[in-house]
Each structure stands twice: as C-alpha cells, then as structure tokens.
Motif scaffolding. Structure first.
Motif, PDB file in Angstrom:
ATOM      1  N   ALA A   1     -22.131  -7.576   4.184  1.00 57.30           N
ATOM      2  CA  ALA A   1     -21.045  -6.984   5.027  1.00 57.30           C
ATOM      3  C   ALA A   1     -20.342  -8.066   5.647  1.00 57.30           C
ATOM      4  CB  ALA A   1     -21.685  -6.275   6.315  1.00 57.30           C
ATOM      5  N   LYS A   2     -18.900  -8.014   5.560  1.00 62.15           N
ATOM      6  CA  LYS A   2     -18.048  -8.802   6.014  1.00 62.15           C
ATOM      7  C   LYS A   2     -17.076  -8.285   7.272  1.00 62.15           C
ATOM      8  CE  LYS A   2     -17.160 -10.960   1.526  1.00 62.15           C
ATOM      9  NZ  LYS A   2     -15.845 -11.301   0.631  1.00 62.15           N
ATOM     10  N   ALA A   3     -16.545  -9.197   8.046  1.00 63.67           N
ATOM     11  CA  ALA A   3     -15.641  -8.616   9.158  1.00 63.67           C
ATOM     12  C   ALA A   3     -14.636  -7.741   8.444  1.00 63.67           C
ATOM     13  CB  ALA A   3     -15.050  -9.468   9.964  1.00 63.67           C
ATOM     14  N   PRO A   4     -14.188  -6.700   9.476  1.00 67.45           N
ATOM     15  CA  PRO A   4     -12.936  -5.860   8.523  1.00 67.45           C
ATOM     16  C   PRO A   4     -11.829  -6.605   8.428  1.00 67.45           C
ATOM     17  CG  PRO A   4     -13.611  -5.365  10.997  1.00 67.45           C
ATOM     18  CD  PRO A   4     -14.654  -6.136  10.573  1.00 67.45           C
ATOM     19  N   ALA A   5     -11.296  -6.269   7.366  1.00 67.95           N
ATOM     20  CA  ALA A   5     -10.013  -6.826   6.847  1.00 67.95           C
ATOM     21  C   ALA A   5      -8.778  -6.210   8.053  1.00 67.95           C
ATOM     22  CB  ALA A   5      -9.654  -6.601   5.582  1.00 67.95           C
ATOM     23  N   ALA A   6      -7.839  -7.159   8.203  1.00 73.98           N
ATOM     24  CA  ALA A   6      -6.712  -6.127   9.071  1.00 73.98           C
ATOM     25  C   ALA A   6      -5.978  -5.479   8.141  1.00 73.98           C
ATOM     26  CB  ALA A   6      -5.677  -7.364   9.587  1.00 73.98           C
ATOM     27  N   GLN A   7      -5.386  -4.329   9.042  1.00 76.53           N
ATOM     28  CA  GLN A   7      -4.666  -3.430   7.942  1.00 76.53           C
ATOM     29  C   GLN A   7      -3.453  -3.096   8.619  1.00 76.53           C
ATOM     30  OE1 GLN A   7      -7.186   0.185   8.239  1.00 76.53           O
ATOM     31  NE2 GLN A   7      -9.026  -0.856   7.223  1.00 76.53           N
ATOM     32  N   VAL A   8      -2.343  -2.744   7.963  1.00 73.42           N
ATOM     33  CA  VAL A   8      -1.063  -2.749   8.342  1.00 73.42           C
ATOM     34  C   VAL A   8      -0.594  -1.326   8.320  1.00 73.42           C
ATOM     35  CG1 VAL A   8       1.439  -3.557   8.114  1.00 73.42           C
ATOM     36  CG2 VAL A   8      -0.626  -4.908   7.869  1.00 73.42           C
ATOM     37  N   PRO A   9      -0.388  -0.722   9.207  1.00 72.58           N
ATOM     38  CA  PRO A   9       0.215   0.829   9.458  1.00 72.58           C
ATOM     39  C   PRO A   9       1.684   0.701   9.129  1.00 72.58           C
ATOM     40  CG  PRO A   9      -0.336   0.237  11.351  1.00 72.58           C
ATOM     41  CD  PRO A   9      -0.663  -0.938  10.922  1.00 72.58           C
ATOM     42  N   ALA A  10       2.027   1.327   7.916  1.00 74.35           N
ATOM     43  CA  ALA A  10       3.688   1.477   7.842  1.00 74.35           C
ATOM     44  C   ALA A  10       3.945   2.674   8.403  1.00 74.35           C
ATOM     45  CB  ALA A  10       3.864   1.551   6.369  1.00 74.35           C
TER      46      ALA A  10
ATOM     47  N   THR B   1       3.516  10.592  -1.010  1.00 74.86           N
ATOM     48  CA  THR B   1       3.622   9.115  -0.372  1.00 74.86           C
ATOM     49  C   THR B   1       2.226   8.872   0.277  1.00 74.86           C
ATOM     50  OG1 THR B   1       5.742  10.045   0.524  1.00 74.86           O
ATOM     51  CG2 THR B   1       4.597   8.396   1.773  1.00 74.86           C
ATOM     52  N   ALA B   2       1.371   9.735   0.433  1.00 69.21           N
ATOM     53  CA  ALA B   2      -0.185   9.614   0.763  1.00 69.21           C
ATOM     54  C   ALA B   2      -0.720   8.701  -0.344  1.00 69.21           C
ATOM     55  CB  ALA B   2      -0.653  10.792   1.249  1.00 69.21           C
ATOM     56  N   LEU B   3      -0.487   8.946  -1.507  1.00 72.53           N
ATOM     57  CA  LEU B   3      -1.179   8.507  -2.695  1.00 72.53           C
ATOM     58  C   LEU B   3      -0.236   7.063  -3.079  1.00 72.53           C
ATOM     59  CD1 LEU B   3      -1.761  11.627  -4.759  1.00 72.53           C
ATOM     60  CD2 LEU B   3      -3.697  10.280  -3.545  1.00 72.53           C
ATOM     61  N   ARG B   4       0.771   7.035  -2.870  1.00 71.30           N
ATOM     62  CA  ARG B   4       1.624   5.991  -3.347  1.00 71.30           C
ATOM     63  C   ARG B   4       2.390   5.579  -1.990  1.00 71.30           C
ATOM     64  NH1 ARG B   4       1.377   3.977  -8.384  1.00 71.30           N
ATOM     65  NH2 ARG B   4       1.249   5.223 -10.230  1.00 71.30           N
ATOM     66  N   PRO B   5       1.688   4.929  -1.023  1.00 73.72           N
ATOM     67  CA  PRO B   5       2.643   4.729   0.398  1.00 73.72           C
ATOM     68  C   PRO B   5       3.679   3.473  -0.227  1.00 73.72           C
ATOM     69  CG  PRO B   5       0.443   3.875   0.315  1.00 73.72           C
ATOM     70  CD  PRO B   5       0.425   4.721  -0.784  1.00 73.72           C
ATOM     71  N   PRO B   6       4.612   3.358   0.311  1.00 72.29           N
ATOM     72  CA  PRO B   6       5.731   2.393   0.330  1.00 72.29           C
ATOM     73  C   PRO B   6       5.311   0.954   0.598  1.00 72.29           C
ATOM     74  CG  PRO B   6       6.379   3.611   2.195  1.00 72.29           C
ATOM     75  CD  PRO B   6       5.221   4.430   1.637  1.00 72.29           C
ATOM     76  N   THR B   7       4.497   0.766   1.443  1.00 74.68           N
ATOM     77  CA  THR B   7       4.005  -0.527   1.946  1.00 74.68           C
ATOM     78  C   THR B   7       2.342  -0.735   1.781  1.00 74.68           C
ATOM     79  OG1 THR B   7       4.004   0.027   3.934  1.00 74.68           O
ATOM     80  CG2 THR B   7       6.134  -1.009   3.265  1.00 74.68           C
ATOM     81  N   LYS B   8       2.063  -2.034   1.722  1.00 76.58           N
ATOM     82  CA  LYS B   8       0.613  -2.164   1.995  1.00 76.58           C
ATOM     83  C   LYS B   8       0.632  -3.495   2.669  1.00 76.58           C
ATOM     84  CE  LYS B   8       0.170  -5.114  -2.292  1.00 76.58           C
ATOM     85  NZ  LYS B   8      -0.552  -5.355  -3.529  1.00 76.58           N
ATOM     86  N   ALA B   9      -0.587  -3.873   3.216  1.00 76.31           N
ATOM     87  CA  ALA B   9      -0.926  -5.082   4.097  1.00 76.31           C
ATOM     88  C   ALA B   9      -1.396  -6.011   2.787  1.00 76.31           C
ATOM     89  CB  ALA B   9      -2.112  -4.818   5.165  1.00 76.31           C
ATOM     90  N   VAL B  10      -0.687  -7.340   3.289  1.00 74.44           N
ATOM     91  CA  VAL B  10      -1.158  -8.523   2.586  1.00 74.44           C
ATOM     92  C   VAL B  10      -1.060  -9.656   3.440  1.00 74.44           C
ATOM     93  CG1 VAL B  10       0.492  -7.795   0.391  1.00 74.44           C
ATOM     94  CG2 VAL B  10       1.561  -8.980   2.476  1.00 74.44           C
ATOM     95  N   GLN B  11      -2.010 -10.530   3.179  1.00 73.53           N
ATOM     96  CA  GLN B  11      -2.392 -11.675   4.162  1.00 73.53           C
ATOM     97  C   GLN B  11      -1.865 -13.144   3.537  1.00 73.53           C
ATOM     98  OE1 GLN B  11      -6.666 -12.557   4.389  1.00 73.53           O
ATOM     99  NE2 GLN B  11      -6.419 -13.119   6.586  1.00 73.53           N
ATOM    100  N   ASP B  12      -1.406 -13.624   4.354  1.00 74.28           N
ATOM    101  CA  ASP B  12      -0.875 -15.073   4.060  1.00 74.28           C
ATOM    102  C   ASP B  12      -2.119 -15.995   3.891  1.00 74.28           C
ATOM    103  OD1 ASP B  12       0.114 -17.809   4.315  1.00 74.28           O
ATOM    104  OD2 ASP B  12       2.155 -17.075   4.685  1.00 74.28           O
ATOM    105  N   LYS B  13      -2.147 -16.443   2.823  1.00 76.98           N
ATOM    106  CA  LYS B  13      -3.550 -17.366   2.800  1.00 76.98           C
ATOM    107  C   LYS B  13      -3.171 -18.757   3.441  1.00 76.98           C
ATOM    108  CE  LYS B  13      -4.647 -15.730  -1.887  1.00 76.98           C
ATOM    109  NZ  LYS B  13      -4.811 -16.098  -3.493  1.00 76.98           N
TER     110      LYS B  13
END
Length: 699
Positions: free
Chosen positions: A90-99, A330-342
């Motif tokens: 198990a890993k720490a939960p990834a951050a999520q971005v609500p659009a 929209t629920a199945l293809r939301p316009p945005t997603k969360a991305v992390q700057d490496k």
C-alpha cells in the motif's frame, strides 16, 4: 440422495457469507487488477466461466455477483491469480484534483485529498432514532453492495416518506430527523452516509440523492404540488418562497434552475468534502411517466429499489433521463484530470485526452436558427434527423395489397448502437473550400446529392422526409460516405471539418449497452433464446417485474434524451432569438455530435431496408425514427424476415434479438388499416403499437 460438488460448495458459501459480512470475493477493484495483471480480457474470463463478457464486467463493477458453480469457479480463478500476482504494498494516497462539476458553481483549489468527513462541517451530529434495518435483496436488486465504498455504506440514495423513514437500496431503512430542507441536506451529507464512488479514476463521486414523497414534501414545508400560475409556468418555487429563503439563510445555494422537481442544493466545494445534494420531488413529476412508467405510484421501498438499480447500472439520477444521459457522458469522460509535476511534486488540473474539454462554437450550418452565430447566415443548415417517411400509397402492388397484416419492427436503442465506435470531432470546426471528401474526418459537408437516383418505394437515405434532395445541402460525414458506398462520386463545395477526433461516446455506449442487456436478461429476455422464444419473452417481459421494466424504459430514455441534449434548444417564454442561452456554455453542447449519431442511425436503417429488398423483395410501408412497418402474410415478423436453411438469420437485414441495433416486434394491425392511414398521409408507424408513438428523435 447424492449431492453434486457445487451444492456442497453453495452450502459452505452460505456459512462463509454469514461470518464474513456477505463477501465471498475480493472487492471489485481487486478483481479488475488481477485480471489485467494476468493479461486476460473480460471475454476470455467469460469464455472460461461459460457466461457473457458483460456479466464479467458487471462483477468487476460490483453491479452483480456470480452464483452457484460459477461463483465457485470465479473465486478459484481470482485466488489463483492472487497467488501469482500479489497486490503491491500500500502507498500513500495520490493527490486528486476535483474539476468543476455541474453541481458546483466554483472550482476547488488543487490540493491533496484528506480523509472524507463523517458529517458536514458545523453540522450537529444527530443519532439515528433507530438503527438501519437491512432486508434481503430480491433478484435483480443487488446494487453494488459487495465491496461497497465505506464512505457510502447506505448506498447512493433514499426515498424519504412523511414519517421520517428513509428507504434505501437493498432494503435499508434509515430514520431521518430533519424537519427542514437545510437540515435534510446536512443529514444527507453526513450521518446518512449516502453517495456513490466515481465511475472512473478521473471522475467524481456521485452526490447523494434524496427523493421526497408528497407526504415528505409537506413535512419539510414544500407544497404537495406546484401551485399558482408562476410556479406551474416556471416549474419551480418563486425566489421568495419560505423554503428558498430558508436555504439561503443557512448559507446554501441553488443552481440556476432554482428549486424545481430536481433541485440541487450546494455550497462551493471545499477540500475533501462533498457539498451537494440532489433532491427529487415526486409530487412535482420528477419521475416522468414516459420514462419511469408507474414508478411515482409505487411504495417508497419499491421506488428506492428501481432507482437503485438504475444508479448501479447507469448512474445516480441527476434530473430527467435526458439530463442523466448527458451527465453520464461527462462522468465517463471528465474534461480534466489530475497530473503531478515530477519536479515539484505538485498536482494540477490538465485536459483529459479524448474528452470535450471546453465549449466550442458550432459551424454556422450546425447551429440552430436562433443561435447567435446563425443570425445573418443564409447558407443553409444541417438537417440530419431521423426518418419520418410514408410510402406513396399508389406505389403498392396488387400482391402487396392482398397481404393481410401490417407488422412493425422497432430497433433496440438505435442511437446507442450508432454511438459505438463513432469517430466524432473533439475540437472547433475549420472551414475548408473545395475539400476532398474523407470518410474518416468528422464534419459538415456542402454537396449536391440531388442527382442520385432513388427507388420511390424506399426513402432517400439523404433526407429525414425520405424525399429526394432538391439541390446542394449540408450533410454529416456518414451521409456523404453512404453516397460513396452506393457508387456515386461526391465532390463537396465546402466543409466545416474537425481534425482532433476520437470515439468520445464509446464508454457511454459500453455502460448503457451493458445496462440495457443486463436489465432485459433480468426480465427473461436473453441472447440465447430462439427467435420465437424471444418474441414470446418480449411480449411478457413488462409483467415479469414492473420495477425492472421501468428501469429498462429509463435506460432507453437516457439514450435518446442524452443524444438530444447535445443540441438543447432555448427554453422559456421570455427567450428572444439571437440571444445565447445557458446550454451553450457547456462543452457538451455539440450539435455536430448529435448529427453524427442520427446520420449514422438513418444510414443504417436505409442499408437494412435495401438489404431486405435484395433478400426478400419486400418494401416497407413507412418508417418513423427506428420503427419500420412491412406488409406481411402473418402476424409475426417470422412470416417475412429472412432465414437460411439452417434456421439462422441472414446477415444484413433486420434480425430479432435483445441487443442494441437488433429488432423486436413493435405492433401488428390489419393492412387495410395501414393503407387507409397512408392514403391520408399519416404515418402508420406512429400508431402501429395501438397508440400515438412519441417521436423522441433526439430533441
């Protein structure tokens, strides 16, 4: 008496279920992980277990569970895969971005997730007056309780009655102490533990739905029915109504639609908190009789069951079936997603590939006449609509007139079938002069198809009326491609084309197809039936389980209404042509995608009509949307549909069956009745069922 091994297994399963909270399989997400880790497709698993791929997908989504020997075999498979492919640490939960959701007016700041609250901030905790009661679910009533999200242990919705009893899915009954709408919202977001997890990784959790009976509405200070000219005309409470003032005073907000049959009450989103509740008021006709037949008159537990099945197979209702159809996209293809700057580790919001990321203007010919861009436009409009065609009665032969019956065939969810693998434009249109036609490029083409000869006993494939085109006109890609398929060289004069493309509707199609097929199967209509047994099963399916029959009607309404919402017209008596209206601000206001679906649907219908002539020599009497009427020597479609010597249906024509795009019997009348209507220029397909068919062509 000797027991089969599986019978012993079933008995053991019952004991295990009793001591393990009912769970015999790993959670749905783990089932998916194990299958994908082994490189197996749903079809491969289905073949091994002698079931359908849609059933495997349903198990993996938690919508249903295998039983008997199939449960034993599936569990053995998963245990074997778990031994070969253990879960990673198990890993720490990834951050999520609500659009921004349609239920929220502002964007939430991008932050890492926090633990979900057990109650809304500031809300007093109220103990239940009685503990939740859980009764056994009837067949067809399991709605993702296996492996349920611990945040939503009481399911996606409740139906609240006047005595404070809140009926949920799977027989759950909660006590709701709320005496006002603001208290009800606080309860739904907190102690009630209502909601549903997101459908995909980048999506959003579903807001709780609370359905109010007439008695519950009165208890909470609402009128049993909308009253007075103002309320009935606008289908909502006036802004100064005491309940609306109460909501505002409690620092909650209403969406632009106000407090109507489907009211959304929200606060701007805060990190880690859901801040929106959906209400549906039964006495205000929230459940349209056309798409939820008989549901509003059911008892609250039955209503909860029907809506719960729909929520598990489609999504938690968020309005009319049309609204839910659009929301599902929209629920199945939301316009945005969360991305992390490496480099920095920070999360931000980015466009989601394959989605409709932002609202774009249509090409002028794709717009509706009242659209701002259409003002002053004189170049004509796209007219991709479903068929409304009646054959000229004088073209009937003596042999046709002597046949005794008119038989109507209806194609199952024709729009849904057409949305499969449909390439549509994702970007704004580009104007091109004298383009070379490309059948793989979605867009609108200005071309002259009037010189193409057509058999008057068939509708033209190029117009919704079935009449031959009178000159150059705008057509969607599928229509022009069909002209080429018929052997005609087409030279467009201009076009509006979209070069960023994708199969946007594919996940929408897959989910609704599974919902439709699974619900029909629960009603006894399965793909393995013979043609005669299929017709018999369809004749009685509504009586098998009226609740599930209502779910099936709602799924069909979701398909047609969702496609129609892609070109939602302005509403309200005060609208003036040329002014923008709210729907234009949505990324999903896309009349070109609606046109593409309908164009493909009409072309598919014509292709089958032409193939029927080739196979049987039969010509139709009329076509209305996805219903076609044929003269017939018997009362059954089996009297004229083509089958090979082995009894298998001939490919290319109309085929009977339960899946989208296949046909079922719509109705039977005397041929003399149909001819009389045709002589009056009335479409017999509209009345073949015995009433007046609603067109619902995607408006």
């Amino acid at each position: 008496m000797t027991q089969e091994p599986f019978e012993f297994d079933a008995a053991v399963d019952s004991l295990l279920a009793a001591v393990d909270g009912g769970r015999l399989l790993p959670p749905p997400a783990e089932r998916v992980r194990l299958r994908e880790a082994a490189g197996l497709s749903p079809a491969a698993v289905a073949q091994a277990l002698k079931t359908r791929a849609v059933s495997v997908l349903a198990w993996e989504e938690g919508r249903s569970e295998p039983t008997g020997g199939r449960l034993v075999a599936y569990r053995r498979l998963l245990e074997g895969l778990a031994g070969r492919y253990p879960a990673p640490p198990a890993k720490a939960p990834a951050a999520q971005v609500p659009a921004a959701q349609a239920t929220q007016a502002t964007r939430a700041p991008v932050q890492a997730p926090v633990a979900p609250p057990t109650a809304h901030a500031g809300a007093p905790r109220r103990p239940f007056a009685r503990p939740a009661r859980v009764r056994g679910a009837a067949a067809g009533n399991a709605v993702a309780s296996s492996g349920a999200d611990p945040r939503f242990v009481n399911g996606p919705l409740v139906v609240l009655d006047g005595d404070g009893s809140a009926y949920g899915v799977d027989g759950i009954v909660l006590d709701c102490p709320a005496a006002t709408i603001p208290e009800l919202v606080e309860w739904a977001l907190g102690e009630a533990a209502l909601g549903a997890p997101r459908l995909i990784r980048h999506g959003f959790d579903a807001d709780p739905l609370v359905v109010l009976t007439a008695a519950a509405a009165l208890r909470l200070g609402l009128p049993e029915r909308l009253q007075g000219h103002e309320q009935r005309r606008n289908l909502r409470l006036e802004p100064n109504h005491p309940v609306v003032r109460e909501i505002i005073a409690a620092k909650w907000q209403l969406t632009r639609r106000g407090f109507g049959p489907w009211a959304r009450i929200y606060r701007p989103a805060a990190p880690g908190q859901r801040q929106c509740v959906q209400l549906a008021i039964l006495g205000w006709d929230a459940l349209d009789e056309r798409h939820w037949p008989g549901v509003a008159d059911m008892d609250p537990p039955q209503i909860a069951r029907v809506l719960g099945v729909y929520a598990a197979r489609v999504l938690t209702p968020r309005g009319s079936t049309a609204v839910s159809g659009l929301e599902l996209m929209t629920a199945l293809r939301p316009p945005t997603k969360a991305v992390q700057d490496k480099a920095t580790g920070r999360w931000s919001s980015a466009p989601n590939p394959g989605s409709l990321a932002e609202a774009v203007d249509p090409a002028p010919p794709e717009a509706t006449p009242e659209h701002p861009l259409a003002q002053g436009w004189e170049g004509g409009f796209l007219d991709e609509e479903v068929y409304q065609w009646v054959r000229d009665v004088d073209s009937l032969t003596i042999e046709e007139r002597l046949l005794p019956y008119a038989v109507g065939l209806d194609l199952n969810t024709a729009f849904l079938a057409s949305s499969a693998r449909l390439t549509v434009g994702l970007s704004a249109p580009v104007h091109v002069v004298r383009p070379t036609f490309d059948s793989k490029t979605p867009g609108s083409w200005y071309a002259d198809l009037s010189r193409i000869e057509a058999d008057p006993r068939l509708p033209s494939p190029f117009t919704p009326t079935g009449a031959r085109p009178e000159g150059p006109a705008w057509y969607a890609t599928h229509t022009v491609a069909y002209a080429q398929e018929l052997g005609y060289a087409v030279t467009p004069m201009e076009a509006f084309l979209r070069y960023e493309t994708g199969a946007y509707l594919d996940p929408w199609h897959e989910r609704l197809r599974a919902a439709y097929v699974d619900t029909l199967a629960d009603l006894g209509v399965t793909a393995d039936l013979s043609a005669a047994d299929f017709l018999a099963a369809m004749e009685r399916h509504k009586d098998v389980d009226p609740g599930l029959a209502a779910v099936l009607a709602a799924i069909k309404g979701t398909v047609k209404g969702g496609i129609g919402k892609l070109r939602e017209r302005p509403q309200g008596a005060g609208y003036r042509g040329g002014e923008p209206w709210p729907a234009l601000a949505r990324p999903t206001w896309r009349p070109d995608i609606r046109a593409a679906v309908i164009s493909k649907t009409r072309v598919n219908m014509h292709r089958k009509l032409a193939k029927m002539v080739e196979l049987t020599g039969l010509y139709p009497l009329a076509v209305l949307s996805d219903c076609v009427v044929y003269p017939s020597p018997g009362e059954s479609p089996l009297s004229f549909l083509p089958y090979d010597p082995s009894g298998k249906p001939v490919l290319g024509g109309f085929r009977l069956g339960p899946t989208p795009g296949l046909a079922k019997l719509e109705g039977v009348q005397d041929l003399a009745w149909a001819i009389d209507l045709m002589a009056q220029k009335v479409n017999p397909a509209r009345h073949i069922k015995g009433g007046d068919a609603a067109l619902e062509e995607g408006e």
